[in-house]
Scaffold this active site. Structure first.
Site, PDB file in Angstrom:
ATOM      1  N   GLU A  89       0.753  -1.099  -0.144  1.00 19.08           N
ATOM      2  CA  GLU A  89       0.152   0.185   0.105  1.00 19.08           C
ATOM      3  C   GLU A  89       0.760   1.349   0.061  1.00 19.08           C
ATOM      4  OE1 GLU A  89      -3.188  -1.414   3.119  1.00 19.08           O
ATOM      5  OE2 GLU A  89      -3.184   0.954   3.154  1.00 19.08           O
ATOM      6  N   CYS A 109       4.592  -7.086   8.037  1.00 21.98           N
ATOM      7  CA  CYS A 109       5.383  -6.674   9.232  1.00 21.98           C
ATOM      8  C   CYS A 109       5.587  -7.735  10.208  1.00 21.98           C
ATOM      9  CB  CYS A 109       4.942  -5.368   9.910  1.00 21.98           C
ATOM     10  SG  CYS A 109       6.012  -4.578  11.213  1.00 21.98           S
ATOM     11  N   CYS A 113       2.027  -5.823  16.291  1.00 15.94           N
ATOM     12  CA  CYS A 113       1.327  -4.921  17.149  1.00 15.94           C
ATOM     13  C   CYS A 113      -0.342  -5.263  16.984  1.00 15.94           C
ATOM     14  CB  CYS A 113       1.346  -3.382  16.703  1.00 15.94           C
ATOM     15  SG  CYS A 113       3.057  -2.935  16.701  1.00 15.94           S
ATOM     16  N   CYS A 116      -2.797  -3.310  14.930  1.00 18.76           N
ATOM     17  CA  CYS A 116      -2.522  -3.189  13.376  1.00 18.76           C
ATOM     18  C   CYS A 116      -2.625  -3.840  12.292  1.00 18.76           C
ATOM     19  CB  CYS A 116      -0.976  -2.579  13.418  1.00 18.76           C
ATOM     20  SG  CYS A 116      -0.067  -2.488  11.845  1.00 18.76           S
ATOM     21  N   GLY A 156       5.160  -1.936   7.348  1.00 17.15           N
ATOM     22  CA  GLY A 156       6.472  -2.457   7.779  1.00 17.15           C
ATOM     23  C   GLY A 156       6.923  -1.727   8.770  1.00 17.15           C
ATOM     24  N   ASN A 285      -7.827   3.367  14.428  1.00 16.10           N
ATOM     25  CA  ASN A 285      -8.885   3.061  13.205  1.00 16.10           C
ATOM     26  C   ASN A 285      -9.365   1.725  13.430  1.00 16.10           C
ATOM     27  OD1 ASN A 285      -8.676   5.653  11.781  1.00 16.10           O
ATOM     28  ND2 ASN A 285      -6.671   4.953  11.006  1.00 16.10           N
ATOM     29  N   CYS A 328      -3.011   1.493   8.435  1.00 14.79           N
ATOM     30  CA  CYS A 328      -2.041   0.914   7.407  1.00 14.79           C
ATOM     31  C   CYS A 328      -2.325  -0.534   7.451  1.00 14.79           C
ATOM     32  CB  CYS A 328      -0.819   1.349   8.182  1.00 14.79           C
ATOM     33  SG  CYS A 328       0.200   0.020   9.257  1.00 14.79           S
TER      34      CYS A 328
END
Ligand code: SAH
Ligand code: SF4
Length: 347
Positions: A89, A109, A113, A116, A156, A285, A328
């Site tokens: 992205e 990644c 987290c 995420c 990432g 988000n 993300c």
């Protein structure tokens, strides 16, 4: 196979000379690759046709736009397909004076987290230098406007791909005229890498994703924080400031009922006291399957007030284009779910 994107003007000249051409081919290649944005050597009419055909296996190194979405405020999100079919992205965020790009540094990644979307999808590989540069050229072409600012806040963890990150940053500055001062690198923290980044002495902004004022809470949100104690991370930030003379900014994703309390705001202020820093609050988000909620506007305001009382410089990131999967890694996640035949699913 040789990739030309990412080479400097003099490297392109050397490359052309080594293949029997005059040195000014370097300048021509540089202009057509970085300014005009060609994706193939065949699109460069000033190159002798015979030579183009003779040199064979050379690629410029551009990716393909496989999906794009524009939100009401003009934010443009792209999904780019890389040479090996993997998808990343990139987001272009316009304002009256700027065009910022949110740049990815890895496919996925490994940091995991919990809030995420990228972290949930796992890690596939690091991006090559030209794949990092390509994102910015592509946004520039899609939005028909020069990119002025970069934030490494896409997919990432940039410091896990430090060589290619720094190589790409040099190229952005030298080859595309983007000032180092307009570049922000965001990291969740990787042992030893923050002081290592400092040794390059680039006048960019380092943003450190804290998300919690204590080690105990931080490791719940960021599993990888187990291997990098908060005290050590803060000591490395101090060292970064000492070496570079630049401020560090701290990011803090606000999660309702988890890290958005008054006590946490006070603890956060205590943690960063003595730093000439700035806190960037990012209201969560929602990413679909996570167990978190976005705090109410009132709770966010209260958190801000407490930090301000503690004399902390703070801002709340405006969520742009929430309707088109703002967080993300979200857009890519949705895309690969929707299109089971994408090359990525076959690998
Ligand atoms: N890996 C780097 C940079 C990419 S993430 C880092 O973690 O810093 C960029 C920022 O977006 C980080 O601060 C990250 O915590 C935040 N972020 C990720 N997912 C989010 C979500 N669902 N809501 C709000 N912020 C999020
Ligand atoms: Fe990786 Fe950053 Fe997402 Fe954490 S927030 S999983 S470090 S991209």
């Amino acid at each position: 196979m040789v990739t030309l994107l990412g080479k400097s003007r003099s490297e392109l000249a050397q490359w052309a000379v080594a293949r029997g051409q005059p040195a000014f081919r370097g300048k021509q290649l540089h202009e057509w690759i970085y300014e005009k944005g060609v994706s193939q050597l065949e699109q460069i009419p000033v190159l002798p046709k015979q030579w183009r055909e003779a040199i064979g296996d050379v690629k410029v190194g551009r990716s393909e736009v496989v999906y794009s979405a524009v939100t009401k405020d003009g934010t443009q999100k792209l999904l780019l397909q890389l040479e090996d079919g993997k998808i990343i992205e990139t987001v272009g965020i316009p304002s009256s004076k700027r065009l910022s790009v949110c740049v990815s540094t890895q496919v996925g990644c490994p940091m995991g987290c919990t809030f995420c979307a990228t972290g949930k999808g796992g890690w596939q590989r690091n991006l090559a230098k030209h794949e990092i540069i390509d994102q910015v050229l592509t946004i520039q072409q899609q939005m028909e406007r020069r990119v002025s600012h970069l934030v490494f806040m896409g997919m990432g963890e940039p410091l896990l791909n430090l060589d290619n990150l720094v190589g790409a940053i040099h190229s952005f500055h030298e080859d595309m005229g983007i000032s180092y001062r307009h570049i922000t690198v965001s990291t969740v923290g990787i042992p030893d890498k923050i002081p290592q980044l400092a040794t390059y002495n680039l006048p960019l902004t380092l943003a450190v994703s804290l998300h919690a004022p204590t080690q105990q809470l931080r490791r719940q949100l960021i599993p990888s924080a187990d291997r990098y104690e908060l005290d050590r991370l803060m000591a490395d930030c101090q060292e970064y400031v000492k070496i570079t003379g630049r401020r560090v900014s701290f990011e803090y994703t606000l999660l309702a009922g988890v890290n958005d309390g008054i006590e946490q705001a006070i603890n956060l202020a205590g943690l960063i006291r003595g730093f000439q820093s700035h806190v960037n609050l990012i209201p969560y988000n929602p990413i679909g399957d996570a167990d978190f909620r976005r705090p109410t506007a009132k709770a966010i305001q209260k958190f801000v007030e407490v930090l301000e009382q503690e004399k902390v410089a703070v801002s709340v990131r405006r969520t742009r284009g929430l309707e088109a999967d703002a967080a993300c890694g979200q857009l890519r996640g949705r895309f690969t779910n929707l299109t089971p035949k994408s090359p990525e699913d076959q690998s």
